[in-house]
Write a protein that holds these residues in place. Structure first.
Motif, mmCIF file in Angstrom:
data_model
loop_
_atom_site.group_PDB
_atom_site.id
_atom_site.type_symbol
_atom_site.label_atom_id
_atom_site.label_comp_id
_atom_site.label_asym_id
_atom_site.label_seq_id
_atom_site.Cartn_x
_atom_site.Cartn_y
_atom_site.Cartn_z
ATOM 1 N N PHE A 114 3.433 -5.679 8.038
ATOM 2 C CA PHE A 114 4.515 -4.533 7.577
ATOM 3 C C PHE A 114 4.840 -4.712 6.270
ATOM 4 O O PHE A 114 4.775 -3.814 5.328
ATOM 5 C CB PHE A 114 5.850 -4.490 8.552
ATOM 6 N N ASP A 115 5.221 -6.159 5.888
ATOM 7 C CA ASP A 115 5.653 -6.249 4.473
ATOM 8 C C ASP A 115 4.511 -6.151 3.427
ATOM 9 O O ASP A 115 4.611 -5.687 2.389
ATOM 10 C CB ASP A 115 6.217 -7.866 4.373
ATOM 11 N N GLN A 116 3.306 -6.356 3.881
ATOM 12 C CA GLN A 116 2.241 -6.261 2.979
ATOM 13 C C GLN A 116 1.891 -4.851 2.708
ATOM 14 O O GLN A 116 1.652 -4.528 1.516
ATOM 15 C CB GLN A 116 0.991 -7.024 3.652
ATOM 16 N N ALA A 117 1.978 -4.171 3.861
ATOM 17 C CA ALA A 117 1.829 -2.516 3.541
ATOM 18 C C ALA A 117 2.851 -2.008 2.864
ATOM 19 O O ALA A 117 2.562 -1.119 2.081
ATOM 20 C CB ALA A 117 1.678 -1.947 5.118
ATOM 21 N N ARG A 118 3.938 -2.551 2.791
ATOM 22 C CA ARG A 118 5.322 -1.951 2.147
ATOM 23 C C ARG A 118 4.729 -2.410 0.599
ATOM 24 O O ARG A 118 5.355 -1.365 -0.180
ATOM 25 C CB ARG A 118 6.498 -2.526 2.760
ATOM 26 N N GLN A 119 4.583 -3.414 0.518
ATOM 27 C CA GLN A 119 4.138 -4.033 -0.874
ATOM 28 C C GLN A 119 3.188 -3.027 -1.640
ATOM 29 O O GLN A 119 3.326 -2.589 -2.900
ATOM 30 C CB GLN A 119 3.828 -5.521 -1.102
ATOM 31 N N MET A 120 2.115 -2.868 -0.662
ATOM 32 C CA MET A 120 0.946 -1.843 -1.376
ATOM 33 C C MET A 120 1.528 -0.643 -1.815
ATOM 34 O O MET A 120 1.001 0.125 -2.515
ATOM 35 C CB MET A 120 -0.181 -2.166 -0.286
ATOM 36 N N GLN A 121 2.391 -0.025 -0.724
ATOM 37 C CA GLN A 121 3.249 1.326 -1.139
ATOM 38 C C GLN A 121 3.637 1.371 -2.260
ATOM 39 O O GLN A 121 3.538 1.991 -2.853
ATOM 40 C CB GLN A 121 3.404 1.911 0.357
ATOM 41 N N SER A 122 4.539 0.370 -2.452
ATOM 42 C CA SER A 122 5.373 0.385 -3.566
ATOM 43 C C SER A 122 4.540 0.172 -4.730
ATOM 44 O O SER A 122 4.897 0.707 -5.849
ATOM 45 C CB SER A 122 6.313 -0.892 -3.384
ATOM 46 N N SER A 123 3.454 -0.660 -4.673
ATOM 47 C CA SER A 123 2.655 -0.728 -5.841
ATOM 48 C C SER A 123 1.957 0.465 -6.296
ATOM 49 O O SER A 123 1.846 0.784 -7.362
ATOM 50 C CB SER A 123 1.710 -1.938 -5.744
ATOM 51 N N LEU A 124 1.356 1.278 -5.217
ATOM 52 C CA LEU A 124 1.081 2.510 -5.412
ATOM 53 C C LEU A 124 1.750 3.363 -5.939
ATOM 54 O O LEU A 124 1.448 4.113 -7.004
ATOM 55 C CB LEU A 124 0.129 3.059 -4.088
ATOM 56 N N LEU A 125 2.956 3.349 -5.734
ATOM 57 C CA LEU A 125 4.104 4.459 -6.155
ATOM 58 C C LEU A 125 4.200 4.247 -7.584
ATOM 59 O O LEU A 125 4.498 5.144 -8.771
ATOM 60 C CB LEU A 125 5.369 4.471 -5.523
ATOM 61 N N GLU A 126 4.069 2.896 -7.917
ATOM 62 C CA GLU A 126 4.431 2.422 -9.401
ATOM 63 C C GLU A 126 3.240 2.866 -10.060
ATOM 64 O O GLU A 126 3.568 3.230 -11.349
ATOM 65 C CB GLU A 126 4.465 0.936 -9.255
ATOM 66 N N LEU A 128 1.355 5.379 -9.586
ATOM 67 C CA LEU A 128 1.319 6.731 -9.856
ATOM 68 C C LEU A 128 2.305 7.320 -10.693
ATOM 69 O O LEU A 128 2.225 8.318 -11.541
ATOM 70 C CB LEU A 128 1.547 7.335 -8.314
ATOM 71 N N ARG A 129 3.423 6.672 -10.986
ATOM 72 C CA ARG A 129 4.428 6.900 -11.843
ATOM 73 C C ARG A 129 4.012 6.848 -13.510
ATOM 74 O O ARG A 129 4.556 7.295 -14.158
ATOM 75 C CB ARG A 129 5.629 6.211 -11.773
ATOM 76 N N ARG A 130 3.069 6.062 -13.856
ATOM 77 C CA ARG A 130 2.670 5.699 -15.133
ATOM 78 C C ARG A 130 1.746 6.678 -15.492
ATOM 79 O O ARG A 130 1.221 7.539 -15.262
ATOM 80 C CB ARG A 130 1.894 4.384 -15.153
#
Length: 130
Positions: A114-126, A128-130
């Motif tokens: 769960f934590d790994q998927a959450r971190q990957m999702q957070s990294s993806l959103l970061e 996409l913001r750039r």
């Protein structure tokens, strides 16, 4: 993003199922000295959607262990028969402790997923913001 969300849901269902299993193991340990108590066992079932894909896991029905109840010799016990025996529980503390450790480790594995998927999702959103 959908795959990451389904990974979060899958690991969350695993954590919920293992928490339920641990609850029943705790009940078994708490009632190990209760006369006539039968050990509770838990089965797991896969959750599948209409396409046949696995979307999670859940606890199935709780069953009572049908193993023989231990005969305890205690003539002073009010539950004792004419020979001084009464039926104890069929809970084996070593088995329950092993089940508790297995449930804990499975819970921790799901938590890491769960934590790994959450971190990957957070990294993806970061990204996409750039």
């Amino acid at each position: 993003m959908s795959d990451l969300m389904s990974t979060l849901a899958l690991s969350a269902s695993g954590m919920k199922a293992q928490a339920g299993r641990l609850r029943h193991v705790s009940e078994n340990i708490a009632n190990s000295d209760t006369p006539g108590y039968r050990r509770k066992t838990v089965n797991f079932q896969s959750l599948v959607d209409q396409s046949g894909a696995n979307i999670g896991v859940e606890m199935g029905k709780v069953a009572l262990d049908q193993a023989e109840l231990k005969q305890v010799y205690d003539p002073g016990n009010p539950l004792a028969d004419a020979n001084g025996y009464y039926e104890g529980s069929n809970v084996n503390l070593m088995v329950e402790i092993a089940d508790a450790r297995e449930a804990q480790r499975s819970y921790e594995a799901n938590l890491k997923m769960f934590d790994q998927a959450r971190q990957m999702q957070s990294s993806l959103l970061e990204l996409l913001r750039r």
